[in-house]
Design a protein around this motif. Structure first.
Motif, PDB file in Angstrom:
ATOM      1  N   ALA A  30       0.833  -1.206   0.000  1.00  0.00           N
ATOM      2  CA  ALA A  30       0.000   0.000   0.000  1.00  0.00           C
ATOM      3  C   ALA A  30       0.867   1.255   0.000  1.00  0.00           C
ATOM      4  O   ALA A  30       0.553   2.248  -0.686  1.00  0.00           O
ATOM      5  CB  ALA A  30      -0.926  -0.015   1.214  1.00  0.00           C
ATOM      6  N   CYS A  31       1.956   1.232   0.754  1.00  0.00           N
ATOM      7  CA  CYS A  31       2.874   2.379   0.773  1.00  0.00           C
ATOM      8  C   CYS A  31       3.500   2.594  -0.604  1.00  0.00           C
ATOM      9  O   CYS A  31       3.702   3.735  -1.033  1.00  0.00           O
ATOM     10  CB  CYS A  31       3.960   2.160   1.822  1.00  0.00           C
ATOM     11  N   LEU A  32       3.799   1.495  -1.295  1.00  0.00           N
ATOM     12  CA  LEU A  32       4.355   1.607  -2.640  1.00  0.00           C
ATOM     13  C   LEU A  32       3.375   2.306  -3.581  1.00  0.00           C
ATOM     14  O   LEU A  32       3.764   3.210  -4.339  1.00  0.00           O
ATOM     15  CB  LEU A  32       4.694   0.218  -3.181  1.00  0.00           C
ATOM     16  N   VAL A  33       2.107   1.917  -3.522  1.00  0.00           N
ATOM     17  CA  VAL A  33       1.104   2.537  -4.404  1.00  0.00           C
ATOM     18  C   VAL A  33       0.958   4.015  -4.073  1.00  0.00           C
ATOM     19  O   VAL A  33       0.895   4.865  -4.981  1.00  0.00           O
ATOM     20  CB  VAL A  33      -0.248   1.801  -4.275  1.00  0.00           C
ATOM     21  N   LEU A  34       0.905   4.350  -2.781  1.00  0.00           N
ATOM     22  CA  LEU A  34       0.809   5.756  -2.397  1.00  0.00           C
ATOM     23  C   LEU A  34       2.033   6.539  -2.869  1.00  0.00           C
ATOM     24  O   LEU A  34       1.909   7.680  -3.335  1.00  0.00           O
ATOM     25  CB  LEU A  34       0.674   5.868  -0.873  1.00  0.00           C
ATOM     26  N   TYR A  35       3.189   5.919  -2.759  1.00  0.00           N
ATOM     27  CA  TYR A  35       4.420   6.576  -3.208  1.00  0.00           C
ATOM     28  C   TYR A  35       4.364   6.863  -4.706  1.00  0.00           C
ATOM     29  O   TYR A  35       4.731   7.959  -5.158  1.00  0.00           O
ATOM     30  CB  TYR A  35       5.615   5.686  -2.879  1.00  0.00           C
ATOM     31  N   LEU A  36       3.905   5.890  -5.477  1.00  0.00           N
ATOM     32  CA  LEU A  36       3.833   6.072  -6.928  1.00  0.00           C
ATOM     33  C   LEU A  36       2.863   7.190  -7.301  1.00  0.00           C
ATOM     34  O   LEU A  36       3.153   8.007  -8.184  1.00  0.00           O
ATOM     35  CB  LEU A  36       3.402   4.759  -7.581  1.00  0.00           C
ATOM     36  N   ILE A  37       1.730   7.233  -6.619  1.00  0.00           N
ATOM     37  CA  ILE A  37       0.713   8.235  -6.955  1.00  0.00           C
ATOM     38  C   ILE A  37       1.131   9.621  -6.476  1.00  0.00           C
ATOM     39  O   ILE A  37       1.155  10.600  -7.252  1.00  0.00           O
ATOM     40  CB  ILE A  37      -0.645   7.841  -6.342  1.00  0.00           C
TER      41      ILE A  37
END
Length: 368
Positions: free
Chosen positions: A274-281
């Motif tokens: 989830a942190c990865l997705v937030l980071y990408l966005i």
């Protein structure tokens, strides 16, 4: 259902097998299915060809309102093999299918087998009974590699990526081949019938991760689980990246539900995607709006890409396959982003059950 005295947790060292004869003479099998016409006949043929040596076997194919000819195949099969029964599952969920089998079972133990897997030996149920008797465990787990015959290049890449350190949840024993006592939450698939008297049935508010939630209750009730490599089955990997992504979204959502119901179930392994997705966005937006924000964003993204690329290189070298060099990183990114997106969607969507209740198949085991 007859009430039996629950087995006590084994007080042995983690890898010690305790001989504890149980007199198991009958085994119930539940196969939750929906739209499994391509594979169900092969699975059933593998089951009825098993060497039983006096073990009574009953097989419940519990159908979630298939729209293909799954039901016709099972009914035809049942006319020639009375041990096979077709049961209806109107709520369509795998959790419901398992509960229906529990209500019908007459066996001493219940084992879950999916509608699309390969059983490598003809002594599977003999080994199952032996594992219960030798270990004295309340539950049994098994390795479940994504590795089947005639796999496509993409399926081979998915199988390799999912079994790597970056491809599944760090607390899972799903790819372990070492016989040992383990927590039930990640691997248990077979249960003594008294387990259901002790902890109840599967929670039908879960349309994914229902096995993990039930197994967690087994752990918290003090029940023991033994992982036995003899019980290995091979599962069919998803055939497309889209299918893999949807599967991982369901895993992510299921993990949030598990954490909502059971305190203390949030872990780093669940939050990192989830942190990865937030980071990408957030990083992409910040790079467009803020001066120089793209620098740390690119640095972080480069580190991630280097990690998945290294995993692809290692697998490519191990399997002597150049194609793995580029397929594995793509698969890993799909796994991570899908699981992370599922966590975020469920956090934002509340505790209601997913409206897309029924997946194309019921293979939703804890392999992440």
């Amino acid at each position: 259902m007859t009430v039996h005295t629950p087995s006590q947790p084994v007080s042995a060292s983690p890898n010690e097998v305790v001989v504890h004869p149980t007199g198991i003479t009958s085994v119930s099998v539940v196969i939750p299915v929906r739209n499994e016409s391509l594979h169900i006949r092969n699975t059933l043929e593998q089951i009825v060809r098993q060497d039983l040596h006096g073990i009574h076997l009953e097989v419940f194919v519990v159908d979630g309102e298939s729209t293909d000819n799954t039901r016709d195949i099972v009914l035809d099969f049942a006319t020639h093999h009375p041990m096979v029964q077709l049961l209806d599952n109107p709520n369509r969920l795998s959790s419901g299918a398992r509960n229906i089998a529990i209500e019908h079972m007459r066996g001493d133990v219940l084992v879950v087998i999916d509608g699309h897997c390969e059983i490598p030996t003809r002594e599977y149920f003999l080994d199952l009974v032996a594992a219960f008797e030798e270990s004295g465990a309340d539950c049994l787990g098994r390795p479940q590699p994504l590795d089947v015959s005639n796999a496509t290049p993409l399926q081979k890449a998915i199988a390799a990526a999912r079994s790597s350190r970056l491809g599944h949840h760090p607390e899972s024993f799903i790819y372990s081949d070492e016989p040992q006592f383990v927590p039930a939450k990640s691997v248990a698939v077979a249960y003594r019938r008294e387990v259901f008297d002790r902890v109840g049935q599967f929670d039908e508010n879960f349309d994914a991760h229902e096995d993990g939630e039930f197994n967690l209750r087994c752990d918290r009730a003090g029940l023991s689980c033994y992982l036995d490599p003899r019980l290995k089955v091979k599962y069919l990997p998803r055939t497309s990246l889209t299918g893999l992504f949807k599967q991982m979204v369901r895993y992510g959502r299921g993990r949030v539900r598990l954490a909502r119901k059971h305190a203390g179930m949030w872990g780093l392994g669940s939050l990192i995607p989830a942190c990865l997705v937030l980071y990408l966005i957030i990083g992409a937006v910040a790079s467009l709006l803020l001066n120089h924000a793209w620098i740390p964003y690119v640095v972080g993204l480069s580190i991630y890409l280097a990690a998945v690329a290294t995993s692809g290189l290692i697998i490519a070298l191990q399997q002597h396959s150049l194609a793995m060099l580029y397929r594995v990183p793509v698969v890993l990114a799909t796994v991570h982003i899908g699981a992370g997106w599922g966590v975020l969607v469920e956090l934002l969507g509340g505790s209601r059950r997913m409206k897309t209740a029924t997946p194309p198949s019921y293979h939703e085991h804890l392999q992440c």
